[in-house]
Write a protein that holds these residues in place. Structure first.
Motif, PDB file in Angstrom:
ATOM      1  N   ARG A 122       0.840  -1.206   0.000  1.00 39.87           N
ATOM      2  CA  ARG A 122       0.000   0.000   0.000  1.00 39.87           C
ATOM      3  C   ARG A 122       0.872   1.253   0.000  1.00 39.87           C
ATOM      4  NH1 ARG A 122      -3.692  -1.759   3.105  1.00 39.87           N
ATOM      5  NH2 ARG A 122      -2.546  -1.487   5.036  1.00 39.87           N
ATOM      6  N   MET A 123       1.954   1.230   0.776  1.00 34.27           N
ATOM      7  CA  MET A 123       2.863   2.376   0.822  1.00 34.27           C
ATOM      8  C   MET A 123       3.541   2.603  -0.525  1.00 34.27           C
ATOM      9  SD  MET A 123       3.215   3.879   3.941  1.00 34.27           S
ATOM     10  CE  MET A 123       4.909   4.423   4.019  1.00 34.27           C
ATOM     11  N   ALA A 124       3.856   1.507  -1.222  1.00 37.70           N
ATOM     12  CA  ALA A 124       4.520   1.633  -2.520  1.00 37.70           C
ATOM     13  C   ALA A 124       3.612   2.327  -3.526  1.00 37.70           C
ATOM     14  CB  ALA A 124       4.940   0.260  -3.032  1.00 37.70           C
ATOM     15  N   GLY A 125       2.303   2.095  -3.394  1.00 37.50           N
ATOM     16  CA  GLY A 125       1.330   2.808  -4.224  1.00 37.50           C
ATOM     17  C   GLY A 125       1.299   2.400  -5.686  1.00 37.50           C
ATOM     18  N   THR A 126       1.885   1.279  -6.024  1.00 39.16           N
ATOM     19  CA  THR A 126       1.847   0.829  -7.407  1.00 39.16           C
ATOM     20  C   THR A 126       0.994  -0.423  -7.504  1.00 39.16           C
ATOM     21  OG1 THR A 126       3.870  -0.444  -7.067  1.00 39.16           O
ATOM     22  CG2 THR A 126       4.126   1.762  -7.985  1.00 39.16           C
ATOM     23  N   PRO A 127       0.315  -0.605  -8.631  1.00 39.58           N
ATOM     24  CA  PRO A 127      -0.525  -1.804  -8.784  1.00 39.58           C
ATOM     25  C   PRO A 127       0.334  -3.068  -8.878  1.00 39.58           C
ATOM     26  CG  PRO A 127      -0.504  -0.531 -10.805  1.00 39.58           C
ATOM     27  CD  PRO A 127       0.252   0.269  -9.790  1.00 39.58           C
ATOM     28  N   HIS A 128      -0.195  -4.157  -8.349  1.00 39.76           N
ATOM     29  CA  HIS A 128       0.520  -5.430  -8.356  1.00 39.76           C
ATOM     30  C   HIS A 128      -0.387  -6.517  -8.877  1.00 39.76           C
ATOM     31  CE1 HIS A 128       3.535  -3.392  -5.990  1.00 39.76           C
ATOM     32  NE2 HIS A 128       2.577  -2.995  -5.183  1.00 39.76           N
ATOM     33  N   ILE A 166       9.190  -7.093   1.635  1.00 41.98           N
ATOM     34  CA  ILE A 166       8.862  -5.817   2.277  1.00 41.98           C
ATOM     35  C   ILE A 166       9.876  -4.747   1.889  1.00 41.98           C
ATOM     36  CG2 ILE A 166       8.699  -4.656   4.520  1.00 41.98           C
ATOM     37  CD1 ILE A 166       7.514  -7.371   5.568  1.00 41.98           C
ATOM     38  N   ILE A 167      11.155  -5.091   1.881  1.00 40.14           N
ATOM     39  CA  ILE A 167      12.208  -4.144   1.494  1.00 40.14           C
ATOM     40  C   ILE A 167      12.027  -3.719   0.037  1.00 40.14           C
ATOM     41  CG2 ILE A 167      14.684  -3.926   1.052  1.00 40.14           C
ATOM     42  CD1 ILE A 167      15.046  -5.681   3.632  1.00 40.14           C
ATOM     43  N   HIS A 168      11.661  -4.667  -0.817  1.00 37.47           N
ATOM     44  CA  HIS A 168      11.421  -4.364  -2.229  1.00 37.47           C
ATOM     45  C   HIS A 168      10.346  -3.281  -2.368  1.00 37.47           C
ATOM     46  CE1 HIS A 168      10.587  -4.926  -6.495  1.00 37.47           C
ATOM     47  NE2 HIS A 168       9.330  -5.142  -6.189  1.00 37.47           N
ATOM     48  N   PHE A 169       9.237  -3.441  -1.660  1.00 36.30           N
ATOM     49  CA  PHE A 169       8.156  -2.459  -1.760  1.00 36.30           C
ATOM     50  C   PHE A 169       8.532  -1.135  -1.119  1.00 36.30           C
ATOM     51  CE2 PHE A 169       5.563  -6.387  -2.316  1.00 36.30           C
ATOM     52  CZ  PHE A 169       5.157  -6.105  -3.614  1.00 36.30           C
ATOM     53  N   ARG A 170       9.331  -1.166  -0.069  1.00 38.30           N
ATOM     54  CA  ARG A 170       9.791   0.081   0.538  1.00 38.30           C
ATOM     55  C   ARG A 170      10.714   0.830  -0.414  1.00 38.30           C
ATOM     56  NH1 ARG A 170      10.648  -1.843   6.809  1.00 38.30           N
ATOM     57  NH2 ARG A 170       8.433  -1.945   7.277  1.00 38.30           N
ATOM     58  N   ASP A 171      11.531   0.083  -1.155  1.00 37.51           N
ATOM     59  CA  ASP A 171      12.395   0.724  -2.154  1.00 37.51           C
ATOM     60  C   ASP A 171      11.571   1.384  -3.249  1.00 37.51           C
ATOM     61  OD1 ASP A 171      14.674   0.002  -0.772  1.00 37.51           O
ATOM     62  OD2 ASP A 171      15.178  -1.670  -2.101  1.00 37.51           O
ATOM     63  N   ALA A 229       9.482   6.411  -5.578  1.00 45.03           N
ATOM     64  CA  ALA A 229       8.315   7.216  -5.939  1.00 45.03           C
ATOM     65  C   ALA A 229       8.382   8.599  -5.286  1.00 45.03           C
ATOM     66  CB  ALA A 229       7.037   6.501  -5.516  1.00 45.03           C
ATOM     67  N   LEU A 230       8.991   8.671  -4.123  1.00 45.17           N
ATOM     68  CA  LEU A 230       9.134   9.957  -3.432  1.00 45.17           C
ATOM     69  C   LEU A 230      10.330  10.748  -3.945  1.00 45.17           C
ATOM     70  CD1 LEU A 230       8.462   8.884   0.270  1.00 45.17           C
ATOM     71  CD2 LEU A 230       6.908  10.067  -1.299  1.00 45.17           C
ATOM     72  N   GLY A 231      11.141  10.138  -4.809  1.00 46.54           N
ATOM     73  CA  GLY A 231      12.289  10.824  -5.363  1.00 46.54           C
ATOM     74  C   GLY A 231      13.527  10.690  -4.514  1.00 46.54           C
ATOM     75  N   GLY A 232      13.487   9.800  -3.548  1.00 45.82           N
ATOM     76  CA  GLY A 232      14.646   9.595  -2.688  1.00 45.82           C
ATOM     77  C   GLY A 232      15.643   8.672  -3.333  1.00 45.82           C
ATOM     78  N   PRO A 233      16.818   8.592  -2.763  1.00 45.17           N
ATOM     79  CA  PRO A 233      17.845   7.705  -3.332  1.00 45.17           C
ATOM     80  C   PRO A 233      17.490   6.233  -3.117  1.00 45.17           C
ATOM     81  CG  PRO A 233      18.600   8.638  -1.269  1.00 45.17           C
ATOM     82  CD  PRO A 233      17.279   9.290  -1.588  1.00 45.17           C
ATOM     83  N   GLY A 234      17.700   5.441  -4.124  1.00 49.12           N
ATOM     84  CA  GLY A 234      17.465   4.019  -4.013  1.00 49.12           C
ATOM     85  C   GLY A 234      18.681   3.344  -3.438  1.00 49.12           C
TER      86      GLY A 234
END
Length: 79
Positions: A28-34, A63-68, A73-78
């Protein structure tokens, strides 16, 4: 995940459901369809794992994958 008990506690429905919920939150946090649900993903990890440690490792990687995805999506460093 600090759930005490024997090595087989990871097979319990309650333990597995907690992990499904964590995967769902990360998705849900990742916000992309799966294409797969959090239950499908958890079940895949469960079937593939041969031990509690392996199961938790697979769930953690999901979980780490979706957090990345969320960070990107927020424009932060991967990482």
């Amino acid at each position: 995940m600090e759930v005490p008990g024997p090595d087989s506690d990871w097979r319990s429905p309650q333990f597995r459901q907690k992990n499904v919920a964590q995967i769902e939150d990360a998705m849900r946090m990742a916000g992309t369809p799966h294409s797969k649900s959090s239950t499908d993903m958890e079940n895949h990890a469960y079937v593939k794992a041969k031990s509690r440690e392996e199961y938790l490792s697979l769930v953690a990687r999901l979980i780490i994958h979706f957090r990345d995805i969320h960070k990107k999506a927020l424009g932060g460093p991967g990482e």
